[in-house]
Scaffold this motif. Structure first.
Motif, PDB file in Angstrom:
ATOM      1  N   GLU A  78       0.825  -1.208   0.000  1.00 51.30           N
ATOM      2  CA  GLU A  78       0.000   0.000   0.000  1.00 51.30           C
ATOM      3  C   GLU A  78       0.858   1.257   0.000  1.00 51.30           C
ATOM      4  N   ILE A  79       1.879   1.269   0.852  1.00 49.09           N
ATOM      5  CA  ILE A  79       2.763   2.436   0.926  1.00 49.09           C
ATOM      6  C   ILE A  79       3.448   2.665  -0.405  1.00 49.09           C
ATOM      7  N   ARG A  80       3.968   1.598  -0.994  1.00 45.09           N
ATOM      8  CA  ARG A  80       4.677   1.729  -2.277  1.00 45.09           C
ATOM      9  C   ARG A  80       3.757   2.300  -3.354  1.00 45.09           C
ATOM     10  N   LYS A  81       2.552   1.764  -3.448  1.00 48.48           N
ATOM     11  CA  LYS A  81       1.616   2.217  -4.479  1.00 48.48           C
ATOM     12  C   LYS A  81       1.229   3.684  -4.289  1.00 48.48           C
ATOM     13  N   SER A  91      13.743   4.824  -7.050  1.00 46.48           N
ATOM     14  CA  SER A  91      14.894   4.425  -6.235  1.00 46.48           C
ATOM     15  C   SER A  91      14.785   4.993  -4.821  1.00 46.48           C
ATOM     16  N   ILE A  92      14.238   6.207  -4.702  1.00 43.42           N
ATOM     17  CA  ILE A  92      14.066   6.811  -3.375  1.00 43.42           C
ATOM     18  C   ILE A  92      12.955   6.097  -2.617  1.00 43.42           C
ATOM     19  N   ILE A  93      11.896   5.712  -3.320  1.00 52.53           N
ATOM     20  CA  ILE A  93      10.818   4.941  -2.681  1.00 52.53           C
ATOM     21  C   ILE A  93      11.378   3.650  -2.098  1.00 52.53           C
ATOM     22  N   ARG A  94      12.218   2.961  -2.872  1.00 53.17           N
ATOM     23  CA  ARG A  94      12.814   1.712  -2.379  1.00 53.17           C
ATOM     24  C   ARG A  94      13.662   1.959  -1.133  1.00 53.17           C
ATOM     25  N   ARG A  95      14.438   3.029  -1.156  1.00 53.13           N
ATOM     26  CA  ARG A  95      15.293   3.344  -0.003  1.00 53.13           C
ATOM     27  C   ARG A  95      14.460   3.670   1.236  1.00 53.13           C
ATOM     28  N   VAL A  96      13.394   4.433   1.040  1.00 50.98           N
ATOM     29  CA  VAL A  96      12.537   4.808   2.163  1.00 50.98           C
ATOM     30  C   VAL A  96      11.868   3.570   2.753  1.00 50.98           C
ATOM     31  N   ILE A  97      11.337   2.702   1.910  1.00 49.53           N
ATOM     32  CA  ILE A  97      10.665   1.499   2.394  1.00 49.53           C
ATOM     33  C   ILE A  97      11.651   0.592   3.127  1.00 49.53           C
ATOM     34  N   THR A  98      12.844   0.438   2.575  1.00 50.27           N
ATOM     35  CA  THR A  98      13.879  -0.362   3.242  1.00 50.27           C
ATOM     36  C   THR A  98      14.206   0.220   4.613  1.00 50.27           C
ATOM     37  N   HIS A  99      14.344   1.538   4.676  1.00 54.83           N
ATOM     38  CA  HIS A  99      14.639   2.226   5.936  1.00 54.83           C
ATOM     39  C   HIS A  99      13.520   2.005   6.956  1.00 54.83           C
ATOM     40  N   LEU A 100      12.279   2.155   6.542  1.00 51.05           N
ATOM     41  CA  LEU A 100      11.155   2.018   7.465  1.00 51.05           C
ATOM     42  C   LEU A 100      10.947   0.573   7.897  1.00 51.05           C
TER      43      LEU A 100
END
Length: 200
Positions: A78-81, A91-100
């Motif tokens: 849901e967050i990614r979408k 690429s920033i979305i991936r980094r943010v999700i990995t961080h969270l």
């Protein structure tokens, strides 16, 4: 390139406007700027400016994700979408999700547990419905199987209780409904809530 002015934003105490060579360049979070750090009169290379912009973009996307999660629990899917719909860089979305995820702020296992409890409290349902609901949230089959198996769901008993409530509601209604139509209404509702026809 010279940082000629750092100006606090009027609308937000958390951000400042950065001017390079007397031209507005970008707005940046104060904590992002402090992580370098930079002051008026400092020189800044193109490489350092790129890193600043990259970190600022990361901070902005992270804050958006945290605002979404603050409203209600979200799965990773849901967050990614939702972030993708905002046209943020992938690429920033991936980094943010990995961080969270590392911070356990995004946790699909915890989300699945909470989401199932919420459904079963609000609208008791069969296992089929629960599986479909979790799949729509992007939860993996492995997690779905684990949590569905943990739930002690007596589908026959649950279907009977739901059917009795619907029947009681029908009987208190001023509108008379034929017994065959009553049965059909109950069966259709149970089917929508994920109960198999063998139980219905």
């Amino acid at each position: 390139m010279i940082i000629t002015k750092i100006e606090r934003q009027k609308k937000s105490n958390l951000k400042v406007n950065l001017f390079i060579d007397n031209k507005f360049t970008l707005s940046v979070h104060r904590n992002v700027l402090a992580s370098f750090p930079l002051q008026e009169g400092d020189s800044i290379t193109q490489s350092k400016l790129y890193k600043l912009i990259n970190l600022e973009n990361f901070q902005s996307v992270k804050e958006k994700a945290l605002r979404l999660i603050a409203r209600r629990p979200h799965s990773e899917f849901e967050i990614r979408k939702k972030l993708e719909r905002k046209k943020y860089d992938s690429s920033i979305i991936r980094r943010v999700i990995t961080h969270l995820k590392k911070k356990n702020i995004i946790d699909d296992r915890e989300f699945a547990q909470s989401y199932l409890d919420n459904i079963l409290t609000r609208k008791p349902s069969g296992r089929s419905y629960l599986r479909q609901a979790l799949r729509q949230k992007g939860i993996t089959t492995e997690i779905i199987d684990e949590f569905i198996q943990k739930k002690s769901i007596d589908e026959k008993k649950l279907a009977l209780e739901i059917g009795e409530k619907i029947l009681a509601s029908i009987k208190t209604s001023k509108k008379k409904i034929e017994p065959i139509k009553q049965q059909r209404r109950i069966a259709e509702y149970l089917s929508r809530r994920g109960f198999s026809w063998s139980i219905i």
